[in-house]
Design a protein around this motif. Structure first.
Motif, PDB file in Angstrom:
ATOM      1  N   LYS A  48     -29.374  89.633  49.673  1.00 25.39           N
ATOM      2  CA  LYS A  48     -29.237  89.903  48.245  1.00 25.39           C
ATOM      3  C   LYS A  48     -28.770  88.705  47.427  1.00 25.39           C
ATOM      4  N   ASN A  49     -27.968  87.827  47.999  1.00 20.77           N
ATOM      5  CA  ASN A  49     -27.491  86.673  47.220  1.00 20.77           C
ATOM      6  C   ASN A  49     -28.642  85.771  46.785  1.00 20.77           C
ATOM      7  N   ALA A  50     -29.644  85.646  47.619  1.00 22.20           N
ATOM      8  CA  ALA A  50     -30.814  84.846  47.235  1.00 22.20           C
ATOM      9  C   ALA A  50     -31.522  85.478  46.043  1.00 22.20           C
ATOM     10  N   PHE A  51     -31.571  86.801  46.018  1.00 22.90           N
ATOM     11  CA  PHE A  51     -32.222  87.491  44.907  1.00 22.90           C
ATOM     12  C   PHE A  51     -31.349  87.491  43.656  1.00 22.90           C
ATOM     13  N   PHE A  52     -30.020  87.542  43.829  1.00 24.47           N
ATOM     14  CA  PHE A  52     -29.135  87.456  42.662  1.00 24.47           C
ATOM     15  C   PHE A  52     -29.401  86.164  41.907  1.00 24.47           C
ATOM     16  N   ASN A  53     -29.608  85.080  42.642  1.00 27.53           N
ATOM     17  CA  ASN A  53     -29.826  83.768  42.014  1.00 27.53           C
ATOM     18  C   ASN A  53     -31.173  83.666  41.305  1.00 27.53           C
ATOM     19  N   MET A  54     -32.092  84.560  41.612  1.00 33.80           N
ATOM     20  CA  MET A  54     -33.414  84.543  40.974  1.00 33.80           C
ATOM     21  C   MET A  54     -33.420  85.226  39.614  1.00 33.80           C
ATOM     22  N   VAL A  55     -32.452  86.087  39.361  1.00 24.81           N
ATOM     23  CA  VAL A  55     -32.441  86.867  38.119  1.00 24.81           C
ATOM     24  C   VAL A  55     -32.120  85.938  36.954  1.00 24.81           C
ATOM     25  N   PRO A  56     -33.026  85.845  35.996  1.00 25.58           N
ATOM     26  CA  PRO A  56     -32.739  84.989  34.831  1.00 25.58           C
ATOM     27  C   PRO A  56     -31.544  85.545  34.054  1.00 25.58           C
ATOM     28  N   GLY A  71     -26.743 101.262  32.530  1.00 19.17           N
ATOM     29  CA  GLY A  71     -26.009 101.947  33.590  1.00 19.17           C
ATOM     30  C   GLY A  71     -25.362 101.036  34.604  1.00 19.17           C
ATOM     31  N   ALA A  72     -25.525  99.735  34.468  1.00 22.39           N
ATOM     32  CA  ALA A  72     -24.963  98.809  35.452  1.00 22.39           C
ATOM     33  C   ALA A  72     -23.440  98.918  35.501  1.00 22.39           C
ATOM     34  N   GLU A  73     -22.807  98.976  34.348  1.00 18.94           N
ATOM     35  CA  GLU A  73     -21.342  99.073  34.318  1.00 18.94           C
ATOM     36  C   GLU A  73     -20.867 100.378  34.945  1.00 18.94           C
ATOM     37  N   ALA A  74     -21.549 101.474  34.634  1.00 10.77           N
ATOM     38  CA  ALA A  74     -21.160 102.774  35.190  1.00 10.77           C
ATOM     39  C   ALA A  74     -21.279 102.784  36.717  1.00 10.77           C
ATOM     40  N   LEU A  75     -22.230 102.010  37.233  1.00 12.00           N
ATOM     41  CA  LEU A  75     -22.422 101.917  38.684  1.00 12.00           C
ATOM     42  C   LEU A  75     -21.556 100.837  39.324  1.00 12.00           C
ATOM     43  N   GLY A  76     -20.852 100.079  38.497  1.00 11.09           N
ATOM     44  CA  GLY A  76     -20.018  98.997  39.020  1.00 11.09           C
ATOM     45  C   GLY A  76     -20.819  97.802  39.497  1.00 11.09           C
ATOM     46  N   LEU A  77     -21.983  97.576  38.867  1.00  7.66           N
ATOM     47  CA  LEU A  77     -22.859  96.477  39.278  1.00  7.66           C
ATOM     48  C   LEU A  77     -22.892  95.392  38.213  1.00  7.66           C
ATOM     49  N   SER A  78     -23.046  94.159  38.666  1.00  7.93           N
ATOM     50  CA  SER A  78     -23.258  93.058  37.731  1.00  7.93           C
ATOM     51  C   SER A  78     -24.706  93.111  37.243  1.00  7.93           C
ATOM     52  N   TYR A  79     -25.003  92.334  36.236  1.00  7.13           N
ATOM     53  CA  TYR A  79     -26.359  92.226  35.694  1.00  7.13           C
ATOM     54  C   TYR A  79     -27.348  91.850  36.799  1.00  7.13           C
ATOM     55  N   GLU A  80     -26.974  90.842  37.605  1.00  7.30           N
ATOM     56  CA  GLU A  80     -27.845  90.366  38.684  1.00  7.30           C
ATOM     57  C   GLU A  80     -28.029  91.411  39.773  1.00  7.30           C
ATOM     58  N   GLU A  81     -26.938  92.083  40.139  1.00 10.11           N
ATOM     59  CA  GLU A  81     -27.035  93.122  41.163  1.00 10.11           C
ATOM     60  C   GLU A  81     -27.940  94.263  40.706  1.00 10.11           C
ATOM     61  N   PHE A  82     -27.764  94.699  39.476  1.00  6.37           N
ATOM     62  CA  PHE A  82     -28.566  95.795  38.943  1.00  6.37           C
ATOM     63  C   PHE A  82     -30.056  95.490  39.047  1.00  6.37           C
ATOM     64  N   ALA A 127     -38.693  86.461  36.892  1.00  6.94           N
ATOM     65  CA  ALA A 127     -37.701  86.040  37.887  1.00  6.94           C
ATOM     66  C   ALA A 127     -38.281  84.971  38.800  1.00  6.94           C
ATOM     67  N   ASN A 128     -39.561  85.094  39.122  1.00 11.87           N
ATOM     68  CA  ASN A 128     -40.199  84.077  39.966  1.00 11.87           C
ATOM     69  C   ASN A 128     -40.313  82.745  39.226  1.00 11.87           C
ATOM     70  N   PHE A 129     -40.645  82.800  37.948  1.00 13.24           N
ATOM     71  CA  PHE A 129     -40.678  81.569  37.145  1.00 13.24           C
ATOM     72  C   PHE A 129     -39.283  80.942  37.086  1.00 13.24           C
ATOM     73  N   TYR A 130     -38.280  81.767  36.879  1.00 11.11           N
ATOM     74  CA  TYR A 130     -36.912  81.253  36.798  1.00 11.11           C
ATOM     75  C   TYR A 130     -36.512  80.603  38.125  1.00 11.11           C
ATOM     76  N   MET A 131     -36.835  81.258  39.240  1.00 10.61           N
ATOM     77  CA  MET A 131     -36.522  80.697  40.550  1.00 10.61           C
ATOM     78  C   MET A 131     -37.213  79.347  40.752  1.00 10.61           C
ATOM     79  N   PHE A 132     -38.465  79.273  40.336  1.00 16.25           N
ATOM     80  CA  PHE A 132     -39.239  78.043  40.523  1.00 16.25           C
ATOM     81  C   PHE A 132     -38.704  76.895  39.677  1.00 16.25           C
ATOM     82  N   THR A 133     -38.194  77.208  38.502  1.00 12.58           N
ATOM     83  CA  THR A 133     -37.734  76.149  37.587  1.00 12.58           C
ATOM     84  C   THR A 133     -36.252  75.833  37.701  1.00 12.58           C
TER      85      THR A 133
END
Length: 134
Positions: A48-56, A71-82, A127-133
């Protein structure tokens, strides 16, 4: 590359006896692609950490990227985790649906889950563009 691949498949279809290409396509493509999407979805949770870094990050690209995380806050998730988790669930679900429809386990044309997975790919392409750049 896509045009060349399509031309190769069209050539193969013309060479094979009538019905062989369709049988090969209809019984092997949903299984293979469904398993690939399922494995990719599972990896959203195993690495999951590799995918967290891909989220723009919100507001990148000059403020154009303003995707909510309802709903991310209600679930206790960060923006990237969500965004990592919902896309992983969607890939696993879409992949399994494609496999099940391709094998005839469920009465659904494989084109339906294929179209849903196509829409998912379109949605997560930034997200793929963000990861590539980055």
């Amino acid at each position: 590359g896509t045009l060349i691949f399509v031309q190769l498949l069209s050539g193969l279809e013309n060479v094979l006896p009538d019905g062989w290409f369709a049988a090969w396509r209809d019984y092997t493509w949903p299984l293979g692609l469904g398993l690939i999407f399922t494995a990719a979805g599972v990896s959203h949770f195993t690495v999951k950490n590799a995918f967290f870094n891909m989220v723009p990050p919100k507001g990148c690209w000059g403020g154009l990227w303003q995707i909510p995380a309802p709903g991310a806050e209600a679930l206790g998730l960060s923006y990237e985790e969500f965004h990592t988790y919902w896309s992983g669930v969607a890939e696993v679900g879409g992949g399994l649906l494609l496999v099940a429809s391709g094998l005839g386990i469920i009465d659904l044309d494989p084109k339906v889950p294929a179209a849903l997975l196509g829409a998912l790919v379109f949605a997560i392409t930034p997200a793929n563009f963000y990861m590539f750049t980055h």
